[in-house]
Design an enzyme around this catalytic site. Sequence first.
Site, mmCIF file in Angstrom:
data_model
loop_
_atom_site.group_PDB
_atom_site.id
_atom_site.type_symbol
_atom_site.label_atom_id
_atom_site.label_comp_id
_atom_site.label_asym_id
_atom_site.label_seq_id
_atom_site.Cartn_x
_atom_site.Cartn_y
_atom_site.Cartn_z
ATOM 1 N N LEU A 110 0.845 -1.198 0.000
ATOM 2 C CA LEU A 110 0.000 0.000 0.000
ATOM 3 C C LEU A 110 0.878 1.245 0.000
ATOM 4 O O LEU A 110 1.907 1.289 0.682
ATOM 5 C CB LEU A 110 -0.912 -0.020 1.234
ATOM 6 C CG LEU A 110 -1.943 -1.157 1.217
ATOM 7 C CD1 LEU A 110 -2.516 -1.402 2.605
ATOM 8 C CD2 LEU A 110 -3.057 -0.856 0.212
ATOM 9 N N ASN A 124 -2.345 -5.750 10.061
ATOM 10 C CA ASN A 124 -1.911 -6.781 9.115
ATOM 11 C C ASN A 124 -1.458 -8.004 9.897
ATOM 12 O O ASN A 124 -1.017 -7.892 11.049
ATOM 13 C CB ASN A 124 -0.738 -6.256 8.277
ATOM 14 C CG ASN A 124 -0.306 -7.255 7.207
ATOM 15 O OD1 ASN A 124 -1.155 -7.891 6.561
ATOM 16 N ND2 ASN A 124 0.991 -7.420 7.013
ATOM 17 N N HIS A 126 1.285 -11.127 9.435
ATOM 18 C CA HIS A 126 2.429 -11.510 8.604
ATOM 19 C C HIS A 126 2.992 -12.828 9.130
ATOM 20 O O HIS A 126 3.240 -12.967 10.333
ATOM 21 C CB HIS A 126 3.498 -10.422 8.641
ATOM 22 C CG HIS A 126 4.670 -10.767 7.776
ATOM 23 N ND1 HIS A 126 4.627 -10.691 6.400
ATOM 24 C CD2 HIS A 126 5.901 -11.247 8.089
ATOM 25 C CE1 HIS A 126 5.783 -11.091 5.909
ATOM 26 N NE2 HIS A 126 6.577 -11.443 6.903
ATOM 27 N N SER A 153 2.861 -12.760 13.202
ATOM 28 C CA SER A 153 2.788 -11.482 13.918
ATOM 29 C C SER A 153 1.599 -10.673 13.424
ATOM 30 O O SER A 153 1.414 -10.530 12.210
ATOM 31 C CB SER A 153 4.041 -10.633 13.643
ATOM 32 O OG SER A 153 5.223 -11.349 13.876
ATOM 33 N N ASP A 162 5.809 -4.424 6.269
ATOM 34 C CA ASP A 162 5.879 -5.376 7.385
ATOM 35 C C ASP A 162 6.711 -4.824 8.547
ATOM 36 O O ASP A 162 7.303 -5.583 9.319
ATOM 37 C CB ASP A 162 6.459 -6.732 6.929
ATOM 38 C CG ASP A 162 5.616 -7.369 5.824
ATOM 39 O OD1 ASP A 162 4.376 -7.216 5.863
ATOM 40 O OD2 ASP A 162 6.198 -7.992 4.922
HETATM 41 C C1 GAR Z 1 -1.653 -15.855 5.859
HETATM 42 O O1 GAR Z 1 -0.833 -16.886 6.311
HETATM 43 C C2 GAR Z 1 -1.021 -14.513 6.114
HETATM 44 O O2 GAR Z 1 -0.162 -14.492 7.215
HETATM 45 C C3 GAR Z 1 -0.251 -14.284 4.846
HETATM 46 O O3 GAR Z 1 -1.035 -14.803 3.832
HETATM 47 C C4 GAR Z 1 -1.796 -15.895 4.344
HETATM 48 C C5 GAR Z 1 -3.230 -15.711 3.882
HETATM 49 O O4 GAR Z 1 -3.974 -16.860 4.156
HETATM 50 N N1 GAR Z 1 0.013 -12.903 4.655
HETATM 51 C C6 GAR Z 1 1.107 -12.440 4.082
HETATM 52 O O5 GAR Z 1 1.985 -13.144 3.626
HETATM 53 C C7 GAR Z 1 1.195 -10.926 4.018
HETATM 54 N N2 GAR Z 1 2.534 -10.504 3.817
HETATM 55 P P1 GAR Z 1 -5.565 -16.799 4.136
HETATM 56 O O6 GAR Z 1 -5.966 -16.169 2.801
HETATM 57 O O7 GAR Z 1 -5.988 -18.226 4.214
HETATM 58 O O8 GAR Z 1 -6.011 -15.983 5.292
#
Ligand code: GAR
Length: 229
Positions: A110, A124, A126, A153, A162
């Site tokens: 963003l 968020n 992460h 986190s 992040d």
């Molecule tokens: C989650 O594990 C989240 O931590 C990660 O994407 C996945 C989404 O899973 N996010 C990132 O990597 C952001 N940088 P979901 O669509 O099943 O919730």
Amino acid sequence: MTNSTSKSASINSTVGTRSRVVILASGNGSNAQAIIDACQSNKVSADIIKVISNIPSAYVLTRAANAGIDALCIDHKRYPNRESFDLVLAKELDSLQADVIVLAGFMRILSEGFVNQFTGKLLNIHPSLLPKYPGLNTHQRALDANDEEHGTSVHFVTPELDGGPVILQAKVPIFESDSADDLAQRVQSQEHEIYPIVVNWLCSKRAILKSDGAYLDGKKLPECGYASE
Ligand code: GAR
């Protein structure tokens, strides 16, 4: 509006006000589902007023529809650059009067202007123990580094990718036989536990972002968030 409706509307707006939450997600939406379930069972005192995805085929849009929640796709491919997409998204969030904006697997960086417009409202999740492994491929990176533990986190979003203050982390062990997929699954089951908790903290204003970091119940949180050990 008649007198009686306007009176009951004003009572409702001052008693037991529920936060207006918008979820942004790009994929499967298992975290979105955990938060939807927590709101619908009143574990979190908030209403999810919309789920927005930047990917037309994202399963999270189906999850929203199944839960009776408005779903919207703003396809980033239809915009010439990051700023023009972010402007449309910001306009939508503004019109929804969102109190809390939850990034749940929202795989877009963003722009600074967007983040600053909604500062303190943006969460968020992460999949790493930040500040370790910002960015992508976190599970494989933890394996490659022979780490003994990994995790996830929840943090406030700031313009640094992040890099915003952490509110809560969950740790998982890494076993010798683990693949990146094994680790992703173990981390995700923890994500589904901790994300609704933090959404609740922000909705109830127990968690606050200040210029020097994240606070919970008036106390500044350490770098790894609440109960980091
Ligand atoms: C989650 O594990 C989240 O931590 C990660 O994407 C996945 C989404 O899973 N996010 C990132 O990597 C952001 N940088 P979901 O669509 O099943 O919730």
